[in-house]
Design a protein around this motif. Sequence first.
Motif, PDB file in Angstrom:
ATOM      1  N   GLU A 263       0.832  -1.205   0.000  1.00 19.66           N
ATOM      2  CA  GLU A 263       0.000   0.000   0.000  1.00 19.66           C
ATOM      3  C   GLU A 263       0.867   1.256   0.000  1.00 19.66           C
ATOM      4  OE1 GLU A 263      -3.324   0.020  -0.249  1.00 19.66           O
ATOM      5  OE2 GLU A 263      -3.222  -2.167  -0.430  1.00 19.66           O
ATOM      6  N   ARG A 264       0.345   2.295  -0.651  1.00 17.58           N
ATOM      7  CA  ARG A 264       1.033   3.584  -0.729  1.00 17.58           C
ATOM      8  C   ARG A 264       0.047   4.707  -0.421  1.00 17.58           C
ATOM      9  NH1 ARG A 264       4.403   0.386  -0.552  1.00 17.58           N
ATOM     10  NH2 ARG A 264       6.247   0.062  -1.884  1.00 17.58           N
ATOM     11  N   GLY A 265       0.558   5.834   0.012  1.00 21.42           N
ATOM     12  CA  GLY A 265      -0.290   6.978   0.311  1.00 21.42           C
ATOM     13  C   GLY A 265       0.553   8.216   0.508  1.00 21.42           C
ATOM     14  N   THR A 266      -0.005   9.190   1.221  1.00 16.68           N
ATOM     15  CA  THR A 266       0.687  10.455   1.481  1.00 16.68           C
ATOM     16  C   THR A 266       0.687  10.724   2.973  1.00 16.68           C
ATOM     17  OG1 THR A 266      -0.053  11.331  -0.650  1.00 16.68           O
ATOM     18  CG2 THR A 266       0.745  12.923   0.977  1.00 16.68           C
ATOM     19  N   MET A 267       1.832  11.122   3.496  1.00 19.09           N
ATOM     20  CA  MET A 267       1.943  11.438   4.918  1.00 19.09           C
ATOM     21  C   MET A 267       1.207  12.743   5.234  1.00 19.09           C
ATOM     22  SD  MET A 267       3.670   9.132   6.596  1.00 19.09           S
ATOM     23  CE  MET A 267       4.255  10.015   8.043  1.00 19.09           C
ATOM     24  N   PRO A 268       0.520  12.802   6.397  1.00 23.39           N
ATOM     25  CA  PRO A 268      -0.256  14.003   6.724  1.00 23.39           C
ATOM     26  C   PRO A 268       0.616  15.153   7.196  1.00 23.39           C
ATOM     27  CG  PRO A 268      -0.332  12.459   8.544  1.00 23.39           C
ATOM     28  CD  PRO A 268       0.406  11.767   7.419  1.00 23.39           C
ATOM     29  N   PRO A 460     -11.544  14.967   2.513  1.00 25.70           N
ATOM     30  CA  PRO A 460     -10.344  15.187   3.330  1.00 25.70           C
ATOM     31  C   PRO A 460     -10.660  15.024   4.811  1.00 25.70           C
ATOM     32  CG  PRO A 460     -10.419  16.783   1.565  1.00 25.70           C
ATOM     33  CD  PRO A 460     -11.721  16.025   1.500  1.00 25.70           C
ATOM     34  N   TYR A 461      -9.743  14.400   5.527  1.00 24.46           N
ATOM     35  CA  TYR A 461     -10.022  13.872   6.866  1.00 24.46           C
ATOM     36  C   TYR A 461      -8.878  14.267   7.797  1.00 24.46           C
ATOM     37  CZ  TYR A 461     -10.771   9.937  10.229  1.00 24.46           C
ATOM     38  OH  TYR A 461     -10.952   9.144  11.340  1.00 24.46           O
ATOM     39  N   ARG A 462      -9.231  14.850   8.929  1.00 29.33           N
ATOM     40  CA  ARG A 462      -8.253  15.256   9.941  1.00 29.33           C
ATOM     41  C   ARG A 462      -8.563  14.594  11.281  1.00 29.33           C
ATOM     42  NH1 ARG A 462      -7.477  21.853   9.229  1.00 29.33           N
ATOM     43  NH2 ARG A 462      -7.091  21.861   6.963  1.00 29.33           N
ATOM     44  N   ILE A 463      -7.537  14.352  12.064  1.00 22.97           N
ATOM     45  CA  ILE A 463      -7.694  13.846  13.429  1.00 22.97           C
ATOM     46  C   ILE A 463      -6.863  14.718  14.364  1.00 22.97           C
ATOM     47  CG2 ILE A 463      -7.221  11.952  15.013  1.00 22.97           C
ATOM     48  CD1 ILE A 463      -7.844   9.994  12.876  1.00 22.97           C
ATOM     49  N   GLY A 464      -7.478  15.076  15.490  1.00 28.89           N
ATOM     50  CA  GLY A 464      -6.741  15.765  16.530  1.00 28.89           C
ATOM     51  C   GLY A 464      -7.420  17.049  16.991  1.00 28.89           C
ATOM     52  N   PRO A 465      -6.960  17.541  18.161  1.00 27.61           N
ATOM     53  CA  PRO A 465      -5.834  17.014  18.940  1.00 27.61           C
ATOM     54  C   PRO A 465      -6.187  15.728  19.671  1.00 27.61           C
ATOM     55  CG  PRO A 465      -6.871  18.831  20.104  1.00 27.61           C
ATOM     56  CD  PRO A 465      -7.544  18.747  18.779  1.00 27.61           C
ATOM     57  N   VAL A 513      -2.754   5.236  12.019  1.00 24.79           N
ATOM     58  CA  VAL A 513      -3.718   5.999  11.221  1.00 24.79           C
ATOM     59  C   VAL A 513      -3.190   6.337   9.837  1.00 24.79           C
ATOM     60  CG1 VAL A 513      -4.802   6.967  13.281  1.00 24.79           C
ATOM     61  CG2 VAL A 513      -2.991   8.261  12.127  1.00 24.79           C
ATOM     62  N   ALA A 514      -1.916   6.050   9.568  1.00 23.50           N
ATOM     63  CA  ALA A 514      -1.317   6.419   8.283  1.00 23.50           C
ATOM     64  C   ALA A 514      -2.068   5.860   7.074  1.00 23.50           C
ATOM     65  CB  ALA A 514       0.154   5.988   8.247  1.00 23.50           C
ATOM     66  N   PRO A 515      -2.576   4.620   7.113  1.00 20.28           N
ATOM     67  CA  PRO A 515      -3.277   4.109   5.935  1.00 20.28           C
ATOM     68  C   PRO A 515      -4.543   4.881   5.572  1.00 20.28           C
ATOM     69  CG  PRO A 515      -2.622   2.306   7.379  1.00 20.28           C
ATOM     70  CD  PRO A 515      -2.389   3.573   8.131  1.00 20.28           C
ATOM     71  N   ALA A 516      -5.069   5.691   6.484  1.00 19.10           N
ATOM     72  CA  ALA A 516      -6.314   6.423   6.231  1.00 19.10           C
ATOM     73  C   ALA A 516      -6.126   7.620   5.319  1.00 19.10           C
ATOM     74  CB  ALA A 516      -6.944   6.875   7.546  1.00 19.10           C
ATOM     75  N   GLY A 517      -4.879   8.008   5.036  1.00 19.92           N
ATOM     76  CA  GLY A 517      -4.640   9.146   4.160  1.00 19.92           C
ATOM     77  C   GLY A 517      -5.103  10.459   4.752  1.00 19.92           C
ATOM     78  N   LEU A 518      -4.761  10.696   6.012  1.00 22.50           N
ATOM     79  CA  LEU A 518      -5.193  11.929   6.674  1.00 22.50           C
ATOM     80  C   LEU A 518      -4.575  13.157   6.012  1.00 22.50           C
ATOM     81  CD1 LEU A 518      -4.839  10.987  10.457  1.00 22.50           C
ATOM     82  CD2 LEU A 518      -6.858  10.782   9.003  1.00 22.50           C
ATOM     83  N   GLU A 519      -5.327  14.246   6.063  1.00 26.20           N
ATOM     84  CA  GLU A 519      -4.806  15.534   5.613  1.00 26.20           C
ATOM     85  C   GLU A 519      -3.979  16.194   6.708  1.00 26.20           C
ATOM     86  OE1 GLU A 519      -7.122  18.728   3.202  1.00 26.20           O
ATOM     87  OE2 GLU A 519      -7.392  19.249   5.330  1.00 26.20           O
ATOM     88  N   ARG A 520      -4.430  16.096   7.946  1.00 23.94           N
ATOM     89  CA  ARG A 520      -3.740  16.674   9.094  1.00 23.94           C
ATOM     90  C   ARG A 520      -3.848  15.716  10.278  1.00 23.94           C
ATOM     91  NH1 ARG A 520      -1.775  19.587   5.890  1.00 23.94           N
ATOM     92  NH2 ARG A 520      -1.776  21.890   5.808  1.00 23.94           N
TER      93      ARG A 520
END
Length: 647
Positions: A263-268, A460-465, A513-520
């Motif tokens: 699997e490949r993606g982009t780091m948030p 687009p999906y963000r998690i935090g804080p 959570v990296a596989p989810a392709g988070l924006e932030r």
Amino acid sequence: MTARGDAEDRNFILYGTRKTDAAPIRLRAGRLTADLVGGKLRTIAYDGVEVLRAISFLVRDRDWGTYDPTLEGLTVEQHAGGFAIGYRALCTGPAGTDLTVTARISADACGRLKFEAEALSQSGFETNRCGFCILHPIVGVAGTNVTIEQVDGKLELTELPDLIDPWQPFKGMRAIAHTVLLDVTAECRMEGDTFEMEDQRNWSDASYKTYVRPLALPWPYRIAAGETVKQRVALTIHDGRKTDIPSSASTGEGPVRLTRGKERGTMPGIGLIIAPDEAKAVLAVRWRIADIGAQELLFHFDPIAGHGADALADFAAIASGHKGTSTLEIAVPCLRPLAQEMNEIAAMARQVGLRPSAVVVSPSVDRQSTPPGSVWPECPPLYDVYAAARAAFPDIRLGGGMLSYFTELNRKRVPSASLDFITHCTNPIVHAADDLSVMQTLEALPFITRSARAICGDKPYRIGPSTIAMRQNPYGSRTMDNPDGSRLPMANTDPRHNGLFGAAFALGYAARVAPAGLERLTLSALTGPFGLIAGAGEPVPEGGVRALFHVVKALAALAGCEWLECLSAHPARIVGLAARHSTGAEVLLLSNVTPADQQVELSRYDQRKASLSLYDHRLPESGPIGLGSSDTVLLPAFSFAIAQWDL
């Protein structure tokens, strides 16, 4: 320095406190094993496979806080045929009210375990819950077949939820049976009341919880003086295999192999949360923002808490030197016309020169949970809230979701079509705060992100804080003060944030959570109890950086890079996060999420060209070292490492 002093110093570096969790007592009855910890049974396994995560008799207060009872008269008898345990647990409630729980636990070599309890109050006792909680694990169990026996004797063949169920998947339960191994099943029978199950993955707990009493009944309720509450849980293992089959139990030792996935993606991008009460402290060290390389500043704004133009002015001063993006997170009061509230906030922001890249809006009332059976509080339709925010901030991105946790997003699903991105938080100490439970919450994160994706699609999906300590409590009137630096559920400070534990947890979080392709992804503040920089009166020297600083900085350096799937043979021991820069150089972040030293096998990676920086209990950083020709790397307890392959 004495051996005890060395151990205490090591504990402080690991946990941010010299206090340690109580060591478990390992129990064995034939192929059945369990750990006794503070009157609870943990990690109940058969033939080396976890059957139940825990059985415990819990007492909760009116804010859903869990009492930490005093144990008396503990007896533990182990013999060739099994074990027997007895104790009394004493709870002291408000105004000197009392509750005594008398417990008896027994197990035999035939795979039968019983846990019986009687609760009695001499004064009468107020509680939200008094009874057994049984936790089923999730890894390898989610989505599998179970048989439910209801209180009327009816049997139902069904499945445990795969995607996270917002409510109770099963009610009116008397027993539940599931498959442990091929031809091995486990039946858990609950007596003394009506039980039901909730999907604790909502709160990032790595379990399904079967509990008493039903949430449709009123709470808090009162146990009358002299009234005895009797309950029993019986676990029975049905092993249909040949009797001479050798045990498959694993010691959990040996190197953990990391391999490259497909699997490949982009780091948030990495964010920092900044609240008004920390804004001045942030201004004093704002040069650290560039040092860390954080892409996002997340400003929290709550008019009901008294935040006004002064807070926005501080935010503007902080943002003025920031080269990345910023988001204004608004807890909308919804007490006056929405347009009026939103326009006033937008006008104040313009007046002080705050120009965020995005706003996140959520009704303030939605920060409080609405449990099953409860009446939803009055709140304007979310469509109207988003429309008012869009009109007040017309030229920037609009986010929505929840300022609290995934639970609330799952139960009140937002109209995402009118939003530019979705966001929520998580917290690992809602129900339990011991070291094992906190680290086990990492198992639940992939289920949370998959379930969130099922709600919002490819938005687009963000998690935090998302931090170990709790910034606000959706399930009670307050977060819990923690002046003694204990491991306390729902606490607004947590000592492990100061130690390697907090850094290992954050790196494990990012990897899961990296596989989810988070924006932030936001895992900390800059200053204060959730911060990377220590302040006055904190265990870490003032102005010093916590171990978490190095993890957040390493993650920020990878923002926008290509994420490369990294598979761990034992993710409960070692997690890995890999990324590739545009130059082709690769970075592998490793985290030991256990209190024991772990060997990591990297035979699928080219060690000869790599250098490694290790952060452990001995030094803040060992400095880059060559890996040489060895296939393995030793990671001490809760340590993390950064391996780099330069072209």
